[in-house]
Design an enzyme around this catalytic site. Structure first.
Site, PDB file in Angstrom:
ATOM      1  N   GLU A   1       0.911  -1.370   0.207  1.00 37.94           N
ATOM      2  CA  GLU A   1      -0.099   0.132   0.018  1.00 37.94           C
ATOM      3  C   GLU A   1       0.697   1.163  -0.072  1.00 37.94           C
ATOM      4  O   GLU A   1       0.767   2.451  -0.521  1.00 37.94           O
ATOM      5  CB  GLU A   1      -1.000  -0.016   1.057  1.00 37.94           C
ATOM      6  CG  GLU A   1      -1.912  -1.123   1.136  1.00 37.94           C
ATOM      7  CD  GLU A   1      -2.689  -1.655  -0.031  1.00 37.94           C
ATOM      8  OE1 GLU A   1      -2.969  -0.467  -0.674  1.00 37.94           O
ATOM      9  OE2 GLU A   1      -3.074  -2.594  -0.007  1.00 37.94           O
TER      10      GLU A   1
ATOM     11  N   HIS B   1       1.680   2.105  -3.664  1.00 43.49           N
ATOM     12  CA  HIS B   1       0.608   3.038  -4.144  1.00 43.49           C
ATOM     13  C   HIS B   1       0.600   4.395  -3.624  1.00 43.49           C
ATOM     14  O   HIS B   1       0.412   5.226  -4.548  1.00 43.49           O
ATOM     15  CB  HIS B   1      -0.890   2.198  -3.777  1.00 43.49           C
ATOM     16  CG  HIS B   1      -1.233   1.179  -4.261  1.00 43.49           C
ATOM     17  ND1 HIS B   1      -1.309   0.802  -5.875  1.00 43.49           N
ATOM     18  CD2 HIS B   1      -1.522  -0.379  -3.807  1.00 43.49           C
ATOM     19  CE1 HIS B   1      -1.587  -0.263  -6.254  1.00 43.49           C
ATOM     20  NE2 HIS B   1      -1.595  -1.044  -4.903  1.00 43.49           N
TER      21      HIS B   1
HETATM   22 ZN   LIG Z   1      -2.501  -3.082  -5.073  1.00 48.06          ZN
END
Ligand SMILES: [Zn+2]
Length: 498
Positions: free
Chosen positions: A261, A264
């Site tokens: 994450e 991202h």
């Molecule tokens: Zn992902």
């Protein structure tokens, strides 16, 4: 109306849309992290009301008029990209009638609820008619958006513009063959160990924050919170939320969730904030987004030098825990073919995706009916992964995507792995001391490289063109296979057949 004036008016609309998207995102983030249980009904109404306002802004006739005024005008690079993006989103949003939108929303809600029960009871037949109905409507929507295109291409375009079904067919067939060879080579070798030790949640959280900080995640422009399923959400480049899930005895799983994450989130924080209002300060595609998370999670986060640095950080924080780099490295790279995609290792993961892609295409080509899905699913799992689900709950019913009508989404995950491996190959050449730096936890130069080559580009180009700018004419499939053989072949003591 002059070009400058039309562009200024258009950016005012985009600014509004971006602000509303951020507000909607915040309601959704809160729903999955902080909202009390009984808040659900109220929140549903709030989200629906705001989504309606957002849809009205995106589809207002003024947008069409302004795009018309800019047609054929001399535009700079940012304006040209902005107009291209808006033409696409305006067409997608306005061609679908409100009646069809309503029918799809209703069918999604029915299918999702049926899926929840069906998964719990492992009862595919009760879900099948709801899924059939939803797929018919999704097909109808694709036909009105672009009657000339194959419906699957129209669906793919929603997540990964620039990538076609024909590209994926070729790419995935080669990948499936190559991964199959790797999997059969390691299958008969001794399994790698599991890293299993109790850690308290607060201690793990401290470690996650330390790793994210080293990656260059800006805690003044983001947060880390707990959620049942890890996710990340960019409300604005200066407000990016990550969530993670702490497993009491599986530190590597928790941490790889946060690193994923975090990858991202770095993309969202690195978007060109000065281009807000132009549609360019956005991620170029879901596949490219996934390349950022996978790059950090796997390429960096499961590398031997990273495990060395991590071992030192674990030893400093948890004196009683095993922190041997070799143990961490071997455990982080276990290959274990299983039934469940979200638990898959980085080798078999792509096979889970290829199964879903092939079945989606067959459904949209009329070569497979919904009723026959479980059988086709199980046959492919046996053929590609060598395992057969014992029931539909751990088979065809495992993922939420189809129940929400998200067809064409799965390929993004494997596109992400393909892009990530090639980015890694280029980075290794451009930064000869890469692994030395990783071994010391000196990760900021990696973020800078990604920022310059990927994040700051926003949507100036479609993802495949952006990737080509970074990696040139390299063979993405070969790069991914070479990387996987390089790491796992060495760990399992097997050689790639020539
Ligand atoms: Zn992902």
């Amino acid at each position: 109306m002059g070009t400058a004036e039309a562009w200024t008016d258009l950016t005012a609309v985009v600014r509004d849309v971006e602000a509303l998207e951020g507000a909607l995102g915040l309601l959704e983030w809160d729903q999955q992290t902080m909202m009390p249980r009984r808040g659900a009904a109220g929140r549903g109404a709030q989200i629906a009301a705001l989504a309606k306002v957002l849809h009205e802004r995106v589809t207002q006739p003024k947008v069409g008029d302004l795009l018309g005024a800019l047609e054929g005008q001399a535009l700079d690079e940012v304006q040209a990209a902005g107009v291209r993006n808006l033409r696409r989103s305006y067409a997608r949003a306005t061609r679908v009638s409100p009646t069809l939108v309503g029918k799809i929303a209703e069918a999604q809600s029915d299918a999702f609820n049926a899926w929840l029960t069906a998964k719990q009871d492992s009862d595919f037949p009760t879900f099948a008619p709801k899924l059939e109905k939803l797929l018919d409507l999704v097909r109808e929507r694709a036909a009105v958006i672009d009657p000339a295109a194959h419906p699957y291409d129209t669906l793919l375009d929603e997540f990964d513009p620039g990538t076609t079904m024909a590209d994926l067919r070729v790419t995935f067939a080669r990948l499936q063959k190559g991964l199959g060879e790797l999997l059969s080579a390691v299958r008969d070798h001794a399994e790698l160990p599991v890293y299993d030790h109790p850690f308290d949640a607060a201690g793990q959280r401290g470690l996650h924050r330390e790793v994210l900080t080293a990656m260059g995640f800006d805690f003044d422009a983001g947060r880390l919170d707990d959620a049942e399923h890890p996710f990340s959400l960019g409300l604005h480049p200066d407000d990016v939320r990550i969530t993670t899930h702490m497993y009491p005895t599986d530190l590597l799983s928790s941490l790889s969730g946060s690193i994923h994450e975090g990858g991202h989130a770095l993309y969202e924080q690195g978007l060109p904030v000065h281009l807000r209002g132009t549609t360019v300060a956005k991620p170029a595609s879901f596949g490219l987004h996934e390349s950022q998370s996978r790059f950090w999670e796997n390429y960096i986060g499961r590398s031997r030098p990273f495990c060395e640095w991590l071992g030192g950080r674990i030893a400093a924080r948890f004196p009683d825990a095993p922190a041997d780099a070799d143990l961490l490295y071997r455990s982080a790279n276990r290959i274990h073919p299983g039934m469940i995609r979200i638990k898959a290792d980085e080798v078999t993961y792509n096979l889970h995706i290829i199964v879903r892609f092939e079945l989606e295409v067959m459904l949209f080509d009329g070569k497979l009916t919904v009723r026959d899905l479980p059988e086709a699913w199980n046959a492919r799992y046996q053929e590609y992964l060598g395992v057969t689900p014992k029931n539909d709950a751990e088979g065809v019913l495992q993922d939420v995507h189809w129940s929400s009508g998200a067809i064409g989404y799965f390929p993004s995950y494997t596109l992400g792995n393909l892009y990530a491996a090639s980015f890694g190959k280029v980075l290794e050449t451009e930064m000869p001391d890469l692994w030395e730096r990783v071994g010391k936890g000196d990760l900021l130069p990696i973020r800078e490289w990604l920022r310059t080559n990927v994040h700051q580009k926003g949507t100036m180009k479609l993802a495949p063109a952006l990737v080509k700018d970074v990696v040139g004419e390299q063979d993405l499939v070969e790069n991914l296979l070479a990387y996987l053989w390089g790491r796992h072949g060495a760990l399992y003591g097997v050689k790639r057949p020539v």
